[in-house]
Design a protein around this motif. Structure first.
Motif, PDB file in Angstrom:
ATOM      1  N   UNK A 184       1.719  35.005  88.519  1.00 32.25           N
ATOM      2  CA  UNK A 184       0.779  35.594  88.105  1.00 32.25           C
ATOM      3  C   UNK A 184       0.915  37.096  87.511  1.00 32.25           C
ATOM      4  N   UNK A 185       1.772  37.912  88.276  1.00 30.12           N
ATOM      5  CA  UNK A 185       2.010  39.312  87.959  1.00 30.12           C
ATOM      6  C   UNK A 185       3.232  39.489  86.955  1.00 30.12           C
ATOM      7  N   UNK A 186       3.928  38.408  86.565  1.00 29.53           N
ATOM      8  CA  UNK A 186       4.799  38.592  85.712  1.00 29.53           C
ATOM      9  C   UNK A 186       4.530  38.684  84.273  1.00 29.53           C
ATOM     10  N   UNK A 187       4.951  39.440  83.375  1.00 31.65           N
ATOM     11  CA  UNK A 187       4.671  39.522  81.993  1.00 31.65           C
ATOM     12  C   UNK A 187       4.946  38.329  81.222  1.00 31.65           C
ATOM     13  N   UNK A 188       4.135  38.074  80.386  1.00 32.75           N
ATOM     14  CA  UNK A 188       4.614  36.866  79.612  1.00 32.75           C
ATOM     15  C   UNK A 188       4.529  36.964  78.148  1.00 32.75           C
ATOM     16  N   UNK A 189       4.935  36.039  77.450  1.00 31.58           N
ATOM     17  CA  UNK A 189       4.960  36.195  75.813  1.00 31.58           C
ATOM     18  C   UNK A 189       4.684  34.688  75.585  1.00 31.58           C
ATOM     19  N   UNK A 190       4.217  34.764  74.288  1.00 30.24           N
ATOM     20  CA  UNK A 190       4.051  33.215  73.713  1.00 30.24           C
ATOM     21  C   UNK A 190       5.279  32.440  73.233  1.00 30.24           C
ATOM     22  N   UNK A 192       5.475  28.745  71.481  1.00 30.49           N
ATOM     23  CA  UNK A 192       4.646  27.782  70.966  1.00 30.49           C
ATOM     24  C   UNK A 192       3.167  27.892  71.407  1.00 30.49           C
ATOM     25  N   UNK A 193       2.653  27.010  72.136  1.00 29.74           N
ATOM     26  CA  UNK A 193       1.391  26.992  72.762  1.00 29.74           C
ATOM     27  C   UNK A 193       1.352  27.585  74.229  1.00 29.74           C
ATOM     28  N   UNK A 194       2.470  27.834  74.863  1.00 34.49           N
ATOM     29  CA  UNK A 194       2.557  28.051  76.227  1.00 34.49           C
ATOM     30  C   UNK A 194       2.753  29.485  76.279  1.00 34.49           C
ATOM     31  N   UNK A 195       2.447  30.165  77.210  1.00 31.82           N
ATOM     32  CA  UNK A 195       2.824  31.626  77.873  1.00 31.82           C
ATOM     33  C   UNK A 195       4.012  31.531  78.718  1.00 31.82           C
ATOM     34  N   UNK A 196       4.976  32.356  78.491  1.00 31.97           N
ATOM     35  CA  UNK A 196       6.213  31.860  79.420  1.00 31.97           C
ATOM     36  C   UNK A 196       6.853  33.141  79.813  1.00 31.97           C
ATOM     37  N   UNK A 197       7.614  33.164  80.846  1.00 35.73           N
ATOM     38  CA  UNK A 197       8.411  34.400  81.169  1.00 35.73           C
ATOM     39  C   UNK A 197       9.958  34.399  80.680  1.00 35.73           C
ATOM     40  N   UNK A 198      10.404  35.414  80.153  1.00 35.21           N
ATOM     41  CA  UNK A 198      11.568  35.397  79.466  1.00 35.21           C
ATOM     42  C   UNK A 198      12.332  36.644  80.027  1.00 35.21           C
ATOM     43  N   UNK A 202      10.198  39.076  72.256  1.00 31.83           N
ATOM     44  CA  UNK A 202      10.384  38.662  70.982  1.00 31.83           C
ATOM     45  C   UNK A 202      10.710  39.678  69.809  1.00 31.83           C
ATOM     46  N   UNK A 203      11.373  39.254  69.070  1.00 34.20           N
ATOM     47  CA  UNK A 203      12.098  39.900  67.806  1.00 34.20           C
ATOM     48  C   UNK A 203      13.409  40.712  68.264  1.00 34.20           C
ATOM     49  N   UNK A 204      14.024  40.329  69.397  1.00 32.64           N
ATOM     50  CA  UNK A 204      15.157  40.722  69.856  1.00 32.64           C
ATOM     51  C   UNK A 204      16.241  39.938  68.903  1.00 32.64           C
ATOM     52  N   UNK A 205      17.215  40.579  68.542  1.00 26.02           N
ATOM     53  CA  UNK A 205      18.380  39.799  67.682  1.00 26.02           C
ATOM     54  C   UNK A 205      19.091  38.952  68.433  1.00 26.02           C
ATOM     55  N   UNK A 206      18.999  39.095  69.980  1.00 25.10           N
ATOM     56  CA  UNK A 206      19.831  38.145  70.725  1.00 25.10           C
ATOM     57  C   UNK A 206      18.969  37.274  71.305  1.00 25.10           C
ATOM     58  N   UNK A 207      19.420  35.996  71.045  1.00 26.65           N
ATOM     59  CA  UNK A 207      18.737  34.538  71.501  1.00 26.65           C
ATOM     60  C   UNK A 207      19.583  34.280  72.707  1.00 26.65           C
ATOM     61  N   UNK A 208      20.592  34.999  73.333  1.00 28.19           N
ATOM     62  CA  UNK A 208      21.141  34.370  74.501  1.00 28.19           C
ATOM     63  C   UNK A 208      20.461  34.866  75.705  1.00 28.19           C
ATOM     64  N   UNK A 209      19.330  34.295  76.061  1.00 28.47           N
ATOM     65  CA  UNK A 209      18.494  34.588  76.989  1.00 28.47           C
ATOM     66  C   UNK A 209      18.031  33.350  77.876  1.00 28.47           C
ATOM     67  N   UNK A 210      17.258  33.685  78.803  1.00 33.61           N
ATOM     68  CA  UNK A 210      16.360  32.693  79.357  1.00 33.61           C
ATOM     69  C   UNK A 210      15.051  32.711  79.319  1.00 33.61           C
ATOM     70  N   UNK A 211      14.429  31.522  79.523  1.00 33.04           N
ATOM     71  CA  UNK A 211      12.989  31.160  79.313  1.00 33.04           C
ATOM     72  C   UNK A 211      12.600  30.534  80.379  1.00 33.04           C
ATOM     73  N   UNK A 212      11.381  30.815  81.005  1.00 29.79           N
ATOM     74  CA  UNK A 212      10.879  30.032  82.145  1.00 29.79           C
ATOM     75  C   UNK A 212       9.362  29.589  81.733  1.00 29.79           C
ATOM     76  N   UNK A 213       9.219  28.392  81.639  1.00 24.80           N
ATOM     77  CA  UNK A 213       8.008  27.684  81.092  1.00 24.80           C
ATOM     78  C   UNK A 213       7.118  27.064  82.246  1.00 24.80           C
ATOM     79  N   UNK A 214       6.025  27.534  82.885  1.00 24.41           N
ATOM     80  CA  UNK A 214       5.236  26.977  83.709  1.00 24.41           C
ATOM     81  C   UNK A 214       4.588  25.684  83.359  1.00 24.41           C
ATOM     82  N   UNK A 215       4.459  24.515  83.993  1.00 24.57           N
ATOM     83  CA  UNK A 215       3.828  23.356  83.638  1.00 24.57           C
ATOM     84  C   UNK A 215       2.304  23.308  83.919  1.00 24.57           C
TER      85      UNK A 215
END
Length: 249
Positions: A184-190, A192-198, A202-215
Motif C-alpha cells: 500500500x505504500x509503494x508507488x504505482x503505475x498503470x 492495462x487495467x491494473x495498478x502495478x509496482x515496477x 513509464x516512458x523510459x526507453x529501457x524495457x529490461x525491468x521488473x513488474x509486480x501485479x497484485x491480484x
C-alpha cells in the motif's frame, strides 16, 4: 615466669593505642590488595586463553582434501581475494563475458495469446509475436525460437520470464519480497487495467525491468521480468504485456 614477663613488657614499652582510623586504613589497604590480585588473575587467565585460542587457530586445518585435513602449515597462508559475482568474495566464479543479443531496430510487436500457459496458475493474454513459451517449475519463460545460437550470448539476456509469488506480512502489511515496504505504500503505475509496482517508469526507453501485479486484494502477485535485449521494448511495451497477465479464472 612472672618476673620475666614483666621485664619484657617494660623493655617493649607500652602498647600503641589502636584507633578507628587505623582499623579503617588497614581495611582499605587490604581491599586494594585483594582487587589487585583479582585483576592480575583475570588478566593472566585472559592472556592464557588468547594464547590457547591463537595456537588452536594456527593448527586447525583450513579445509579438506578428499576428506583429509590439509597440513597445518597451510592454515597460515593468506588466501588470495578474488572478486566474484553473486557469491562469497573468496570464491572464484567464472565471469560470463559473452555479450547480449543485438537490439533490433524495431521492437517485437505484441500478439494475442489464445492458449493459456499450461502447468501454472497464471497466464498472459498477450505474447511477443513469434515467441514461444516454456515452463520451468512454477515459472514461464518466453523466448525467440529463431534466435540463432543462443549459447553465444550472455545468460538471461534474451528471455522474458513470468512467475507467481506471494507477499508476506511481518506486521507492517503485505509486502513483496523484493521490497521492505508494504504494498500500500509503494508507488504505482498503470498497466492495462491494473495498478502495478515496477522498477522502471513509464516512458523510459529501457524495457529490461521488473513488474509486480497484485491480484485484486489478495497476497498473490504475478511478477514479470524482462531481460530480453532482442525484444527492443521500452517500458510502455513491457507494461502493456504485463497488464495482460493474471491468475487464471
Amino acid at each position: 615466669m612472672t618476673d620475666l614477663k614483666e621485664l619484657l613488657d617494660e623493655a617493649a614499652g607500652p602498647e600503641p593505642t589502636v584507633t578507628d582510623a587505623d582499623v579503617s586504613g588497614d581495611l582499605t589497604r587490604g581491599q586494594r590488595a585483594l582487587r589487585r590480585r583479582r585483576i592480575t588473575g583475570i588478566a593472566t587467565g585472559a592472556l592464557a586463553t588468547a594464547l590457547i585460542v591463537g595456537v588452536g587457530w594456527s593448527v586447525l586445518p583450513s579445509g579438506t582434501t578428499n576428506g583429509a585435513p590439509q597440513p597445518a602449515a597451510q592454515a597460515t597462508k593468506t588466501p588470495k581475494v578474488v572478486k566474484s559475482v553473486g557469491k562469497d568474495y573468496r570464491t572464484t566464479v567464472p565471469q560470463d563475458t559473452r555479450k547480449p543479443p543485438v537490439i533490433p531496430a524495431d521492437p517485437v510487436p505484441l500478439a494475442a495469446n489464445s492458449t493459456p500457459f499450461a502447468g501454472v496458475v497464471f497466464t498472459c493474454d498477450l505474447i511477443p509475436q513469434g515467441w514461444v513459451v516454456r515452463r520451468f517449475g512454477k515459472q514461464v519463460v518466453l523466448y525467440d525460437p529463431k534466435l540463432r545460437n543462443p549459447s553465444q550470448y550472455h545468460d538471461a539476456t534474451y528471455t522474458l520470464a513470468v512467475w507467481s509469488e506471494d507477499m508476506v506480512d511481518d506486521g507492517d502489511g503485505l509486502t513483496p519480497a523484493k521490497y521492505g515496504e508494504a504494498w500500500t505504500k509503494l508507488p504505482k503505475v498503470p498497466a492495462g487495467k491494473q495498478q502495478v509496482v515496477t522498477t522502471g517508469v513509464p516512458g523510459s526507453p529501457y524495457g529490461r525491468q521488473q513488474v509486480f501485479l497484485r491480484q485484486g486484494t489478495t497476497k498473490h502477485l504475478v511478477t514479470v521480468t524482462n531481460q530480453a535485449w532482442n525484444l527492443a521494448w521500452d517500458m510502455n511495451a513491457l507494461l502493456r504485456f504485463a497488464g495482460s497477465c493474471h491468475y487464471k479464472k
